[in-house]
Write a protein that holds these residues in place. Structure first.
Motif, PDB file in Angstrom:
ATOM      1  N   GLY A  70      39.338 -10.247  11.800  1.00 24.68           N
ATOM      2  CA  GLY A  70      38.556 -10.599  12.976  1.00 24.68           C
ATOM      3  C   GLY A  70      38.568  -9.461  13.976  1.00 24.68           C
ATOM      4  O   GLY A  70      39.531  -8.691  14.050  1.00 24.68           O
ATOM      5  N   LEU A  71      37.502  -9.341  14.759  1.00 23.92           N
ATOM      6  CA  LEU A  71      37.430  -8.296  15.773  1.00 23.92           C
ATOM      7  C   LEU A  71      38.519  -8.486  16.833  1.00 23.92           C
ATOM      8  O   LEU A  71      38.936  -9.629  17.094  1.00 23.92           O
ATOM      9  N   PRO A  72      38.993  -7.414  17.477  1.00 23.36           N
ATOM     10  CA  PRO A  72      40.059  -7.545  18.480  1.00 23.36           C
ATOM     11  C   PRO A  72      39.717  -8.530  19.592  1.00 23.36           C
ATOM     12  O   PRO A  72      40.578  -9.283  20.046  1.00 23.36           O
ATOM     13  N   GLU A  73      38.435  -8.531  20.036  1.00 24.16           N
ATOM     14  CA  GLU A  73      38.066  -9.459  21.110  1.00 24.16           C
ATOM     15  C   GLU A  73      38.112 -10.912  20.656  1.00 24.16           C
ATOM     16  O   GLU A  73      38.390 -11.813  21.451  1.00 24.16           O
ATOM     17  N   ARG A  74      37.847 -11.159  19.365  1.00 22.28           N
ATOM     18  CA  ARG A  74      37.944 -12.524  18.838  1.00 22.28           C
ATOM     19  C   ARG A  74      39.396 -12.946  18.778  1.00 22.28           C
ATOM     20  O   ARG A  74      39.744 -14.074  19.149  1.00 22.28           O
ATOM     21  N   ARG A  75      40.276 -12.052  18.347  1.00 25.72           N
ATOM     22  CA  ARG A  75      41.704 -12.374  18.288  1.00 25.72           C
ATOM     23  C   ARG A  75      42.265 -12.553  19.695  1.00 25.72           C
ATOM     24  O   ARG A  75      43.167 -13.356  19.922  1.00 25.72           O
ATOM     25  N   LEU A  76      41.693 -11.804  20.662  1.00 32.56           N
ATOM     26  CA  LEU A  76      42.129 -11.939  22.053  1.00 32.56           C
ATOM     27  C   LEU A  76      41.822 -13.342  22.573  1.00 32.56           C
ATOM     28  O   LEU A  76      42.667 -13.972  23.242  1.00 32.56           O
ATOM     29  N   ILE A  77      40.634 -13.835  22.283  1.00 31.70           N
ATOM     30  CA  ILE A  77      40.247 -15.177  22.723  1.00 31.70           C
ATOM     31  C   ILE A  77      41.228 -16.217  22.187  1.00 31.70           C
ATOM     32  O   ILE A  77      41.660 -17.141  22.894  1.00 31.70           O
ATOM     33  N   GLU A  78      41.597 -16.055  20.920  1.00 26.54           N
ATOM     34  CA  GLU A  78      42.538 -17.002  20.313  1.00 26.54           C
ATOM     35  C   GLU A  78      43.933 -16.867  20.909  1.00 26.54           C
ATOM     36  O   GLU A  78      44.692 -17.844  20.974  1.00 26.54           O
ATOM     37  N   MET A  79      44.296 -15.669  21.386  1.00 26.31           N
ATOM     38  CA  MET A  79      45.639 -15.420  21.897  1.00 26.31           C
ATOM     39  C   MET A  79      45.841 -15.976  23.305  1.00 26.31           C
ATOM     40  O   MET A  79      46.903 -16.523  23.626  1.00 26.31           O
ATOM     41  N   ILE A  80      44.820 -15.849  24.166  1.00 27.71           N
ATOM     42  CA  ILE A  80      45.032 -16.183  25.581  1.00 27.71           C
ATOM     43  C   ILE A  80      44.936 -17.679  25.857  1.00 27.71           C
ATOM     44  O   ILE A  80      45.335 -18.140  26.931  1.00 27.71           O
TER      45      ILE A  80
END
Length: 493
Positions: A70-80
């Motif tokens: 997954g793109l970094p921004e997609r993983r970021l959404i899941e992380m925050i």
């Protein structure tokens, strides 16, 4: 009359072979021979040629990883989750992801907290990455997201050329007539010998006498050849290498120094007062660090009282803490003065060509970092006239036939001049500054003999030699400009 090879290729095209490689394999000849013959057949109107550039795309190593993870921004959404303080996201990759997420409108920062703006649907770039996992794809298959993926370095484009041949009515007629001639002649019991066409004269052809019965293939010099882009040194680098060779040929020694310099060597050693405008933040990049400086008593005495050479100095109090501040060097003079301090005995002939840094707004003629060439000569009895002679010789070797000098002012040289060269269409153009170091500069370091010094902006000279109107081209990876700039632009320089 078509040659034997032309007729064989024409027949292959008539039988359905539509691309050069297919024809070359069938006739067991080189593909270059097919391409050459096809050009001739097309000019004669016997075949039609459909030439295209095919663009295909594949994943880079990083793109393949993101396609799986997954793109970094997609993983970021899941992380925050519902939100997370930005200060807790220290990973550099996450900071990049924040930038992309904000650009896509996926998140907002509220009082230092990164919050998602809902659950974003799968984007075109994410869909394209998954499609590329299956293999290479074309632009039409991937959609508009492909340019963004290329810019991010996740997808690599590959371009190839294709040819598709089709026989025309005129070609069918020629082929039919040639077969009819062969058939009729063969009916009388005699074999037909087609005239062999020669494209290259070899020693064997000459010795055997085969050239007497052969027909030489004519060359159409108006047909454009395949464009070849050989490797070559960047035009700006070639110019700097040329300048370096000139200085070495004139007997100078090249010196180098650190990019990060103390204010002591960058300013104080050159007798610039500590409240000089050039030291202000808008001109200089200061660092949050301090440097060790040498014994500064003689420099302090020179600044405050003028030392023992009859100067009045600048007055006030010279502060060693200001001298310890580290900066990105604003000129290469910081390198040459330190070299002179380490080598105070004559003769000295040295130069430095390197990058310097100043806080400048970027436009067509200014950048915050640029190259500078600086030279010094220190010896017994050298004079201002020697300086002018050296400069005239240097600019002459650089290809400038007319050189003149006009008085100038520089803080650490006296007398001072500005060399100018004549450029057709522009008139007289100033290309640097020069002068004799003031005694306030040399005396604190035990330098007893005159020092001739000069410097010039290499990028300005490059703009003149390359005919540029925008300085930024020297630093941008513009492949088109690099390919179009001939090496011969520096002949005679």
């Amino acid at each position: 009359m078509a040659s034997e090879r032309d007729l064989r290729i024409l027949e292959a095209i008539s039988d359905g072979c539509s691309n050069p490689q297919e024809i070359a394999d069938r006739l067991n000849i080189k593909i270059e021979a097919v391409l050459s013959a096809a050009e001739s057949l097309a000019e004669s109107g016997l075949i039609s040629v459909d030439k295209r550039v095919i663009e295909r795309f594949s994943l880079t190593e990083e793109g393949r990883r993101y396609a799986h993870e997954g793109l970094p921004e997609r993983r970021l959404i899941e992380m925050i989750g519902e939100g997370k303080p930005v200060s807790e996201l220290q990973d550099p990759a996450l900071k990049i992801a924040i930038g992309w997420a904000r650009k896509k409108g996926w998140v907002r920062i509220d009082k230092g907290v990164l919050r998602p703006l809902g659950r974003p649907p799968e984007g075109e770039d994410e869909i394209a990455l998954k499609m590329l996992l299956e293999g290479e794809k074309s632009r039409s298959e991937l959609g508009s997201a492909i340019d963004l993926l290329i810019k991010r370095g996740l997808v690599a484009p590959e371009r190839s050329k294709s040819w598709r041949y089709e026989i025309t009515d005129a070609g069918k007629q020629v082929l039919s007539q040639s077969k009819e001639i062969i058939s009729k002649t063969a009916g009388y019991g005699a074999a037909v010998t087609l005239v062999k066409e020669i494209s290259q004269l070899t020693p064997d052809i000459i010795k055997s006498g085969a050239w007497r019965e052969a027909r030489f293939r004519p060359y159409n010099v108006r047909v454009p050849g395949e464009t070849i882009y050989p490797g070559k040194i960047h035009p700006y680098r070639r110019l700097m290498d040329r300048m370096r060779r000139i200085m070495l040929e004139m007997g100078f020694t090249e010196i180098k120094g650190e990019i990060i310099q103390s204010s002591f060597w960058n300013f104080d050693a050159l007798f610039q007062p500590q409240d000089h405008p050039a030291r202000e933040m808008q001109d200089t990049f200061y660092l949050d660090s301090r440097a060790e400086i040498p014994d500064y008593r003689s420099v302090k005495e020179m600044h405050e009282h003028g030392g023992r050479i009859g100067s009045t100095g600048w007055g006030g109090v010279w502060d060693p803490e200001i001298a310890r501040q580290e900066v990105l060097r604003t000129h290469t003079t910081a390198i040459t003065i330190k070299y002179l301090a380490d080598n105070p005995d004559p003769p000295v002939k040295a130069f430095c060509i390197d990058r310097v840094y100043r806080r400048e707004a970027i436009d067509a003629t200014h950048t915050p970092e640029f190259e500078q060439l600086e030279g010094v000569v220190m010896d017994r009895g050298v004079t201002f006239s020697n300086l002018l002679g050296i400069l005239k010789e240097f600019y002459s070797k650089m290809g400038f036939e007319e050189v003149r000098f006009r008085p100038g002012y520089f803080p650490y040289t006296e007398p001072s001049v500005e060399p100018e060269v004549w450029i057709d269409g522009l008139g007289w153009v100033e290309l640097g500054g020069a002068g004799v170091f003031r005694r306030e500069v040399t005396a604190p370091f035990g330098i007893e003999h005159p020092v001739l010094a000069w410097g010039l902006g290499v990028s300005r000279l490059a703009m003149l030699r390359l005919g540029l109107k925008d300085l930024r081209l020297l630093y941008q990876p513009d492949i088109g400009w690099l390919r179009d700039t001939p090496v011969s632009v520096f002949r005679g320089v």
